[in-house]
Design a protein around this motif. Sequence first.
Motif, PDB file in Angstrom:
ATOM      1  N   ALA A 422       0.789  -1.266  -0.144  1.00 47.48           N
ATOM      2  CA  ALA A 422      -0.037  -0.051   0.073  1.00 47.48           C
ATOM      3  C   ALA A 422       0.876   1.178   0.054  1.00 47.48           C
ATOM      4  O   ALA A 422       0.627   2.343  -0.852  1.00 47.48           O
ATOM      5  N   GLY A 423       1.838   1.090   0.875  1.00 51.57           N
ATOM      6  CA  GLY A 423       2.889   2.428   0.713  1.00 51.57           C
ATOM      7  C   GLY A 423       3.473   2.818  -0.514  1.00 51.57           C
ATOM      8  O   GLY A 423       3.551   3.926  -1.085  1.00 51.57           O
ATOM      9  N   TRP A 424       3.971   1.551  -1.170  1.00 45.84           N
ATOM     10  CA  TRP A 424       4.359   1.849  -2.494  1.00 45.84           C
ATOM     11  C   TRP A 424       3.573   2.559  -3.422  1.00 45.84           C
ATOM     12  O   TRP A 424       3.898   3.236  -4.397  1.00 45.84           O
ATOM     13  N   LEU A 425       2.341   1.905  -3.431  1.00 48.83           N
ATOM     14  CA  LEU A 425       1.181   2.381  -4.417  1.00 48.83           C
ATOM     15  C   LEU A 425       0.871   3.795  -4.155  1.00 48.83           C
ATOM     16  O   LEU A 425       0.692   4.403  -5.184  1.00 48.83           O
ATOM     17  N   VAL A 426       0.717   4.120  -2.961  1.00 49.64           N
ATOM     18  CA  VAL A 426       0.454   5.497  -2.643  1.00 49.64           C
ATOM     19  C   VAL A 426       1.469   6.466  -3.181  1.00 49.64           C
ATOM     20  O   VAL A 426       1.185   7.675  -3.640  1.00 49.64           O
ATOM     21  N   ALA A 427       3.003   6.209  -3.002  1.00 48.96           N
ATOM     22  CA  ALA A 427       3.901   6.678  -3.377  1.00 48.96           C
ATOM     23  C   ALA A 427       3.890   6.982  -4.812  1.00 48.96           C
ATOM     24  O   ALA A 427       4.262   8.188  -5.388  1.00 48.96           O
ATOM     25  N   SER A 432       2.541  10.313  -9.735  1.00 52.89           N
ATOM     26  CA  SER A 432       1.625  10.687 -10.719  1.00 52.89           C
ATOM     27  C   SER A 432       1.186  12.042 -10.901  1.00 52.89           C
ATOM     28  O   SER A 432       0.557  12.473 -11.948  1.00 52.89           O
ATOM     29  N   LEU A 433       0.855  12.838  -9.736  1.00 46.48           N
ATOM     30  CA  LEU A 433       0.339  13.918  -9.844  1.00 46.48           C
ATOM     31  C   LEU A 433       1.370  15.127 -10.269  1.00 46.48           C
ATOM     32  O   LEU A 433       0.719  16.166 -10.588  1.00 46.48           O
ATOM     33  N   GLY A 434       2.707  14.916 -10.291  1.00 51.12           N
ATOM     34  CA  GLY A 434       3.381  15.606 -10.911  1.00 51.12           C
ATOM     35  C   GLY A 434       4.903  15.614 -10.362  1.00 51.12           C
ATOM     36  O   GLY A 434       4.921  15.356  -9.175  1.00 51.12           O
ATOM     37  N   PHE A 435       5.812  16.219 -11.138  1.00 48.50           N
ATOM     38  CA  PHE A 435       7.274  15.871 -10.516  1.00 48.50           C
ATOM     39  C   PHE A 435       7.563  17.205  -9.720  1.00 48.50           C
ATOM     40  O   PHE A 435       8.927  17.181  -9.219  1.00 48.50           O
ATOM     41  N   GLY A 436       7.013  18.057  -9.842  1.00 49.81           N
ATOM     42  CA  GLY A 436       7.564  19.403  -9.048  1.00 49.81           C
ATOM     43  C   GLY A 436       7.534  19.121  -7.588  1.00 49.81           C
ATOM     44  O   GLY A 436       8.419  19.614  -6.755  1.00 49.81           O
ATOM     45  N   ILE A 437       6.578  18.144  -7.002  1.00 52.81           N
ATOM     46  CA  ILE A 437       6.501  17.799  -5.548  1.00 52.81           C
ATOM     47  C   ILE A 437       7.245  16.415  -5.553  1.00 52.81           C
ATOM     48  O   ILE A 437       7.568  15.844  -4.902  1.00 52.81           O
ATOM     49  N   GLY A 438       6.812  15.803  -6.584  1.00 50.12           N
ATOM     50  CA  GLY A 438       7.012  14.216  -6.671  1.00 50.12           C
ATOM     51  C   GLY A 438       8.449  13.672  -6.917  1.00 50.12           C
ATOM     52  O   GLY A 438       8.858  12.651  -6.348  1.00 50.12           O
ATOM     53  N   PRO A 440      11.300  15.413  -5.980  1.00 47.67           N
ATOM     54  CA  PRO A 440      12.010  15.436  -4.547  1.00 47.67           C
ATOM     55  C   PRO A 440      11.753  14.187  -3.858  1.00 47.67           C
ATOM     56  O   PRO A 440      12.561  13.653  -2.749  1.00 47.67           O
ATOM     57  N   PHE A 441      10.318  13.940  -3.627  1.00 47.62           N
ATOM     58  CA  PHE A 441      10.025  12.916  -2.925  1.00 47.62           C
ATOM     59  C   PHE A 441      10.855  11.617  -3.326  1.00 47.62           C
ATOM     60  O   PHE A 441      10.944  10.601  -2.680  1.00 47.62           O
ATOM     61  N   ALA A 442      10.726  11.349  -4.657  1.00 48.61           N
ATOM     62  CA  ALA A 442      11.242  10.143  -5.114  1.00 48.61           C
ATOM     63  C   ALA A 442      12.760  10.061  -4.479  1.00 48.61           C
ATOM     64  O   ALA A 442      13.194   8.850  -4.242  1.00 48.61           O
ATOM     65  N   TYR A 443      13.445  11.190  -4.634  1.00 53.25           N
ATOM     66  CA  TYR A 443      14.859  11.101  -4.241  1.00 53.25           C
ATOM     67  C   TYR A 443      14.896  10.965  -2.515  1.00 53.25           C
ATOM     68  O   TYR A 443      15.913  10.102  -2.356  1.00 53.25           O
ATOM     69  N   VAL A 444      14.136  11.473  -2.046  1.00 45.20           N
ATOM     70  CA  VAL A 444      14.080  11.229  -0.322  1.00 45.20           C
ATOM     71  C   VAL A 444      13.917   9.580  -0.166  1.00 45.20           C
ATOM     72  O   VAL A 444      14.230   9.101   0.757  1.00 45.20           O
ATOM     73  N   LEU A 445      12.874   9.369  -0.945  1.00 44.87           N
ATOM     74  CA  LEU A 445      12.361   7.857  -0.762  1.00 44.87           C
ATOM     75  C   LEU A 445      13.482   7.041  -0.908  1.00 44.87           C
ATOM     76  O   LEU A 445      13.847   6.000  -0.126  1.00 44.87           O
ATOM     77  N   PRO A 609      19.268  13.574 -12.139  1.00 43.20           N
ATOM     78  CA  PRO A 609      18.290  13.642 -13.457  1.00 43.20           C
ATOM     79  C   PRO A 609      16.742  14.227 -12.962  1.00 43.20           C
ATOM     80  O   PRO A 609      16.245  13.880 -12.120  1.00 43.20           O
ATOM     81  N   GLY A 610      16.606  15.287 -13.875  1.00 42.32           N
ATOM     82  CA  GLY A 610      15.098  15.722 -13.845  1.00 42.32           C
ATOM     83  C   GLY A 610      15.273  17.008 -12.775  1.00 42.32           C
ATOM     84  O   GLY A 610      14.023  17.630 -12.914  1.00 42.32           O
ATOM     85  N   TRP A 611      16.282  17.079 -12.073  1.00 43.64           N
ATOM     86  CA  TRP A 611      16.335  18.085 -11.097  1.00 43.64           C
ATOM     87  C   TRP A 611      16.269  19.704 -11.774  1.00 43.64           C
ATOM     88  O   TRP A 611      15.654  20.645 -11.288  1.00 43.64           O
ATOM     89  N   SER A 612      16.856  19.712 -12.950  1.00 43.85           N
ATOM     90  CA  SER A 612      16.774  20.889 -13.740  1.00 43.85           C
ATOM     91  C   SER A 612      15.497  21.435 -13.960  1.00 43.85           C
ATOM     92  O   SER A 612      15.270  22.520 -14.417  1.00 43.85           O
ATOM     93  N   GLY A 613      14.352  20.396 -13.979  1.00 41.02           N
ATOM     94  CA  GLY A 613      13.173  20.909 -14.227  1.00 41.02           C
ATOM     95  C   GLY A 613      12.369  21.604 -13.245  1.00 41.02           C
ATOM     96  O   GLY A 613      11.254  22.112 -13.629  1.00 41.02           O
ATOM     97  N   ILE A 614      12.837  21.544 -12.149  1.00 46.62           N
ATOM     98  CA  ILE A 614      12.022  22.250 -10.856  1.00 46.62           C
ATOM     99  C   ILE A 614      12.689  23.553 -11.067  1.00 46.62           C
ATOM    100  O   ILE A 614      13.715  24.277 -10.945  1.00 46.62           O
ATOM    101  N   ARG A 615      11.468  24.621 -11.212  1.00 43.03           N
ATOM    102  CA  ARG A 615      11.789  25.961 -11.340  1.00 43.03           C
ATOM    103  C   ARG A 615      11.885  26.717 -10.095  1.00 43.03           C
ATOM    104  O   ARG A 615      12.690  27.732  -9.835  1.00 43.03           O
ATOM    105  N   THR A 616      11.037  26.350  -8.932  1.00 43.92           N
ATOM    106  CA  THR A 616      11.032  27.065  -7.678  1.00 43.92           C
ATOM    107  C   THR A 616      11.472  26.495  -6.540  1.00 43.92           C
ATOM    108  O   THR A 616      10.867  25.565  -6.250  1.00 43.92           O
ATOM    109  N   PRO A 617      12.699  26.677  -6.355  1.00 44.75           N
ATOM    110  CA  PRO A 617      13.388  25.974  -5.191  1.00 44.75           C
ATOM    111  C   PRO A 617      12.711  26.125  -3.801  1.00 44.75           C
ATOM    112  O   PRO A 617      12.591  25.245  -2.896  1.00 44.75           O
TER     113      PRO A 617
END
Length: 798
Positions: A422-427, A432-438, A440-445, A609-617
């Motif tokens: 369940a935890g991995w599915l929720v993650a 899937s909602l967006g990489f702007g928040i997702g 950094p969450f992926a890298y933290v996980l 990878p992908g971090w350059s797409g984050i516009r607002t730190p």
Amino acid sequence: MTTDQSAPGGRRPTSRGGRATDESALADTAPERRGDAADEVRSNASDKADPGVATTNGPADTVRPTEKSTGTDNAPGKPAGTATDTAAATTAARKDENGRTTAGSEAAGRTVAGRDEAAGGAVADKTAAGKDTAAGRAADSSEADDPTKAHHEGKLDDKVADKTKDAGGEKDEPAGEHSPSGQAGGDSPGEDGSGKPDSAGQVEDGSKPDRWSAFGPAPEPVPSWYGRLGRWFGRLLIHEWTLAAVGSLALAVLMTWPTLRYPAHTLPQDYWDPSLQAWQMAWSGHILLTEPAQLWHANAFFPERWSFAFSDTLLGYAPAGMIGSGPEAALVRYNIMFVLAHALATFGAYVLARQLGASRIGSAVAGVTYTYAPWLLAQAGHLHVVSNGGIPLALAMLARGHGWSLRHGYRPERRHEGWVYAGWLVAAWQLSLGFGIGLPFAYVLAGIVLVAAVIWYAKRIFWRVKRPFGQRLFVADLIGGLIFAGVGALMAIPYFTVAQLHPNAERTIDDIAVFSPPASGFVTAPAESRLWGGLHEGARSLLPWHPEMTLLPGFVLYALALGGLFFSVWKVRQRLLLFAGVLVAMALSMGTELFGGRFTYVPLFDHLPGWSGIRTPGRLMLWATLLLGLLAAGAVSAYAERVREISAERIPSWPSPWLRLATLVPLLLVIAEGTNTTPHPVVPTQPAAMRSIDGPLLVLPSGQNHDQPVMLWSTTRFQDIVNGGSGFTPRQLNDVRRVAMTFPDQTSVDYLRTLGVHKVLVLRKKIAGTPWEVSVDAPVDGLGITREEIDDVVVFRL
């Protein structure tokens, strides 16, 4: 008298003593003797268990004296009647001291005679009488009040019958069927044929039960299926998680009000980015039901491909987008999801704090501060930022599945692979909602998994600490991690494609510097804060882009987290780790403002990878807010425990109303600091022409803020439109806007025809002060186009 009472209890004949096996012969020898023996058994049982003596336990107690005196008869492996023989011999010996030796000898003689003369009939009658009496007692009292005792008595009777069978080689028949006297068994259990109450206190006809039986325990009722369902539903309603979910939802409705007051006409914050996100949900739901293969090629930004990946997609909300159609349905859908996103964030942070070991009130503080921190009020127009509840919820599920908490450490007995899945599915859903928040969450996980694995194997190798993990848990992590990585890869492919097709879509370090907040932003509240917005107006004016630079998480939260460093349920080492995480998150939130970002943000920007797409730190402040909330939860939990200790010392041990209110003060303070003055403007009404005109079409005037409502209007027919607004603007759309400034003229008409545009709609209400205010009514002769008016919209057909 002694002789008569001892006779029935004499030693029973066995095969060793030359017992006669012909039962019919014994019955013919002394029928009267067998009847006397049976009568003596009943009288002996009546004398030992006087029914007239009341006991506190009711009729079941009347069984005990008889069983006690003959209990050894039922002992396994011992011949029947041994205990009675011993009792008879002892009685004879005692009476011999008073000169009654003859009586004792005579009793012994009678016992021998009874053993020899009534080997068949007496044994049968005695066994039948005992079985009838036990059956009566069990049926009348024990089965109703004590099923275990009734079962035990039945076992004793079976043992007696088995021993008798082993001793005589014959199977005993039911009492009353082959008894010569006809009195060994009655018509019903408990009757002895004498018309008198038996040892269980029941009368012969069974019309009036013993009055003492009313004091016995009532049989436990067996609930019906709907009764069990009702009890289960009742327990579900009062469960902690149910109450937490309902409380989070009610608080979300209150704190976001008036979002749900006019959900079909207004949007929170503004109607620009929210219109874009309302279109995103509508598009994903529509296309997945009709042409799933065209998901990433949206109807906006015509004729561009992969246009759905021009910004965060909110793809996880696609199931909601399948309900309803048109702009009004899109607005209602957006407003509902906006409120639910706040509720999920509060619930997720509450569950995480509870899983880590905080109290209920401390977890509530963590949930409220995570969702309604003042800096997040400026993000009310960005649903992909507000939709962050999956982060703490996934972490809580993963921690629960691995049996780990911050306060209690690793507890293998609490492992459960279901929570891991369940935890991995929720993650994955959160990603899937967006990489702007997702992202950094992926890298933290990934960092959490890596650190946990290193610590695990380090303890096994160097400290020789072996802790169970389990193959099933490992498989759950493996499969769940692959699902999470698969969703991330499938989501990343369109974005990498867009980056290749549109090099201007990728951010540069100079773009990051524009949105990097200074240190003063951590103590500056946005204008939407009801408590601090007006007071911090001067401080906001010094910030270059204050919507992304006002990062105050709350002064109350600061105070509670500071107290949590010194007074908390967390250990000192854990507090320091949480505080270090806060500092790291704040440093990353500053972007290039802290030493130019050379040691903080820039390495991540260059190598991940992908971090350059984050516009607002500044949005990384989300992690600092979560960790500050956990520090505050530790302090509030310790405070609540101290209040309980003080209450326990009182006489009586009951907290006063003031003590109860004291535990709610931190929660009320963070709620008050999270109140807002977010505007809810009315969305421009969809023109009638958008409901009837097919595409491809261009709506003028066109611009970033103008095009986002146009995208919302297209949700009725989803016709192809050149208009579009996102995180970046394609060069072709810039060219269209530049050329269309002179529309209608030959150059603009030819260019639009080259792109495949068939119609141009000019909104009269929006062209004041623009070149189209004059040119919209200019002659179109010779251009090969037609013009018509539908309400306040001028439609040009190319």
